[in-house]
Design a protein around this motif. Sequence first.
Motif, PDB file in Angstrom:
ATOM      1  N   GLU A   1      12.537   2.996  -3.917  1.00  0.00           N
ATOM      2  CA  GLU A   1      13.535   1.982  -4.250  1.00  0.00           C
ATOM      3  C   GLU A   1      13.751   1.025  -3.080  1.00  0.00           C
ATOM      4  OE1 GLU A   1      18.224   1.564  -5.549  1.00  0.00           O
ATOM      5  OE2 GLU A   1      17.330   3.565  -5.442  1.00  0.00           O
ATOM      6  N   VAL A   2      13.842   1.560  -1.877  1.00  0.00           N
ATOM      7  CA  VAL A   2      14.011   0.715  -0.691  1.00  0.00           C
ATOM      8  C   VAL A   2      12.804  -0.200  -0.508  1.00  0.00           C
ATOM      9  CG1 VAL A   2      14.165   0.760   1.843  1.00  0.00           C
ATOM     10  CG2 VAL A   2      15.575   2.317   0.479  1.00  0.00           C
ATOM     11  N   LEU A   3      11.618   0.356  -0.656  1.00  0.00           N
ATOM     12  CA  LEU A   3      10.397  -0.446  -0.529  1.00  0.00           C
ATOM     13  C   LEU A   3      10.347  -1.559  -1.568  1.00  0.00           C
ATOM     14  CD1 LEU A   3       7.457   2.044   0.111  1.00  0.00           C
ATOM     15  CD2 LEU A   3       8.067   0.065   1.499  1.00  0.00           C
ATOM     16  N   MET A   4      10.660  -1.238  -2.811  1.00  0.00           N
ATOM     17  CA  MET A   4      10.611  -2.246  -3.874  1.00  0.00           C
ATOM     18  C   MET A   4      11.618  -3.362  -3.611  1.00  0.00           C
ATOM     19  SD  MET A   4       9.781  -0.123  -7.403  1.00  0.00           S
ATOM     20  CE  MET A   4      11.308   0.768  -7.401  1.00  0.00           C
TER      21      MET A   4
ATOM     22  N   ALA B   1      10.744  14.803  -5.127  1.00  0.00           N
ATOM     23  CA  ALA B   1      10.572  13.601  -5.954  1.00  0.00           C
ATOM     24  C   ALA B   1      11.767  12.670  -5.798  1.00  0.00           C
ATOM     25  CB  ALA B   1      10.373  13.988  -7.419  1.00  0.00           C
ATOM     26  N   ASP B   2      12.958  13.223  -5.726  1.00  0.00           N
ATOM     27  CA  ASP B   2      14.148  12.402  -5.551  1.00  0.00           C
ATOM     28  C   ASP B   2      14.099  11.647  -4.224  1.00  0.00           C
ATOM     29  OD1 ASP B   2      16.818  11.553  -6.497  1.00  0.00           O
ATOM     30  OD2 ASP B   2      17.504  12.647  -4.712  1.00  0.00           O
ATOM     31  N   ALA B   3      13.680  12.312  -3.171  1.00  0.00           N
ATOM     32  CA  ALA B   3      13.553  11.653  -1.866  1.00  0.00           C
ATOM     33  C   ALA B   3      12.490  10.559  -1.919  1.00  0.00           C
ATOM     34  CB  ALA B   3      13.208  12.683  -0.784  1.00  0.00           C
ATOM     35  N   ALA B   4      11.391  10.831  -2.599  1.00  0.00           N
ATOM     36  CA  ALA B   4      10.328   9.826  -2.734  1.00  0.00           C
ATOM     37  C   ALA B   4      10.821   8.626  -3.543  1.00  0.00           C
ATOM     38  CB  ALA B   4       9.100  10.450  -3.391  1.00  0.00           C
ATOM     39  N   LEU B   5      11.625   8.874  -4.552  1.00  0.00           N
ATOM     40  CA  LEU B   5      12.185   7.784  -5.356  1.00  0.00           C
ATOM     41  C   LEU B   5      13.141   6.917  -4.540  1.00  0.00           C
ATOM     42  CD1 LEU B   5      12.843   9.453  -8.802  1.00  0.00           C
ATOM     43  CD2 LEU B   5      11.546   7.365  -8.394  1.00  0.00           C
ATOM     44  N   THR B   6      13.923   7.546  -3.689  1.00  0.00           N
ATOM     45  CA  THR B   6      14.832   6.797  -2.826  1.00  0.00           C
ATOM     46  C   THR B   6      14.042   5.886  -1.899  1.00  0.00           C
ATOM     47  OG1 THR B   6      16.482   8.559  -2.947  1.00  0.00           O
ATOM     48  CG2 THR B   6      16.659   7.021  -1.085  1.00  0.00           C
TER      49      THR B   6
ATOM     50  N   ALA C   1       0.838  -1.205   0.000  1.00  0.00           N
ATOM     51  CA  ALA C   1       0.000   0.000   0.000  1.00  0.00           C
ATOM     52  C   ALA C   1       0.875   1.259   0.000  1.00  0.00           C
ATOM     53  CB  ALA C   1      -0.923  -0.002   1.216  1.00  0.00           C
ATOM     54  N   GLU C   2       1.950   1.227   0.771  1.00  0.00           N
ATOM     55  CA  GLU C   2       2.864   2.365   0.800  1.00  0.00           C
ATOM     56  C   GLU C   2       3.526   2.560  -0.556  1.00  0.00           C
ATOM     57  OE1 GLU C   2       6.851   3.858   3.189  1.00  0.00           O
ATOM     58  OE2 GLU C   2       5.469   2.494   4.228  1.00  0.00           O
ATOM     59  N   ARG C   3       3.879   1.460  -1.212  1.00  0.00           N
ATOM     60  CA  ARG C   3       4.473   1.544  -2.547  1.00  0.00           C
ATOM     61  C   ARG C   3       3.492   2.188  -3.528  1.00  0.00           C
ATOM     62  NH1 ARG C   3       5.559  -3.841  -5.862  1.00  0.00           N
ATOM     63  NH2 ARG C   3       3.293  -3.711  -5.862  1.00  0.00           N
ATOM     64  N   ALA C   4       2.247   1.772  -3.479  1.00  0.00           N
ATOM     65  CA  ALA C   4       1.231   2.352  -4.372  1.00  0.00           C
ATOM     66  C   ALA C   4       1.069   3.853  -4.110  1.00  0.00           C
ATOM     67  CB  ALA C   4      -0.101   1.629  -4.197  1.00  0.00           C
ATOM     68  N   ASP C   5       1.071   4.242  -2.847  1.00  0.00           N
ATOM     69  CA  ASP C   5       0.986   5.667  -2.503  1.00  0.00           C
ATOM     70  C   ASP C   5       2.198   6.431  -3.028  1.00  0.00           C
ATOM     71  OD1 ASP C   5      -1.443   5.343  -1.225  1.00  0.00           O
ATOM     72  OD2 ASP C   5      -0.570   5.268   0.792  1.00  0.00           O
ATOM     73  N   ALA C   6       3.381   5.827  -2.909  1.00  0.00           N
ATOM     74  CA  ALA C   6       4.604   6.482  -3.382  1.00  0.00           C
ATOM     75  C   ALA C   6       4.571   6.677  -4.893  1.00  0.00           C
ATOM     76  CB  ALA C   6       5.825   5.669  -2.966  1.00  0.00           C
ATOM     77  N   VAL C   7       4.073   5.692  -5.611  1.00  0.00           N
ATOM     78  CA  VAL C   7       3.968   5.814  -7.074  1.00  0.00           C
ATOM     79  C   VAL C   7       2.987   6.923  -7.441  1.00  0.00           C
ATOM     80  CG1 VAL C   7       3.187   4.625  -9.174  1.00  0.00           C
ATOM     81  CG2 VAL C   7       4.703   3.457  -7.554  1.00  0.00           C
ATOM     82  N   ARG C   8       1.841   6.974  -6.739  1.00  0.00           N
ATOM     83  CA  ARG C   8       0.869   8.054  -6.989  1.00  0.00           C
ATOM     84  C   ARG C   8       1.500   9.419  -6.711  1.00  0.00           C
ATOM     85  NH1 ARG C   8      -2.792   4.243  -5.295  1.00  0.00           N
ATOM     86  NH2 ARG C   8      -2.620   4.739  -3.086  1.00  0.00           N
TER      87      ARG C   8
END
Length: 156
Positions: free
Chosen positions: A55-58, A47-52, A8-15
């Motif tokens: 990446e950890v979540l994935m 966005a860079d922080a969200a991508l980092t 769920a957190e990953r889906a939120d991060a992608v959104r």
Amino acid sequence: MKLAEALAERADAVRKLNELRSRIEANATYQEGEEPSEDAAALLREADAALTRLEVLMRRINQTNTTARLADGRSITEALARRDALRLRYSLLDGAADAASGSRGRGFGRQLRSELATLSALDVPALRAQADEVSKELRKLDLQVQEANWQVDLVD
């Protein structure tokens, strides 16, 4: 954290990343003499922080899916691959049945005596039965995966 929570957190991060991308693009340029509504550079840093974090979540989700097992002994990764294949198989069978039955806009039979009749090259009832079996297996497997998602702890 449970795997389901991480998903769920990953889906939120992608959104969030998609939203940030739109905002960055909207504010990347502006008219001379005006100010952009948002700081595009600050949005890019966000966005860079969200991508980092994403990446950890994935990485953790993938590691968990590889090591965690369903009740039948399959890894979640194996189950997800099977689920994807079942979805594709169902789509193929359902599409073939629709095409063979004429439900995609083509009528069967003939409109005039001089026209040739259109015939089905496939056994539609058999295709529908196969699709139903695949759908049943897919639902069962999906429930097993969902159950595991709420029981399995995310790998560090």
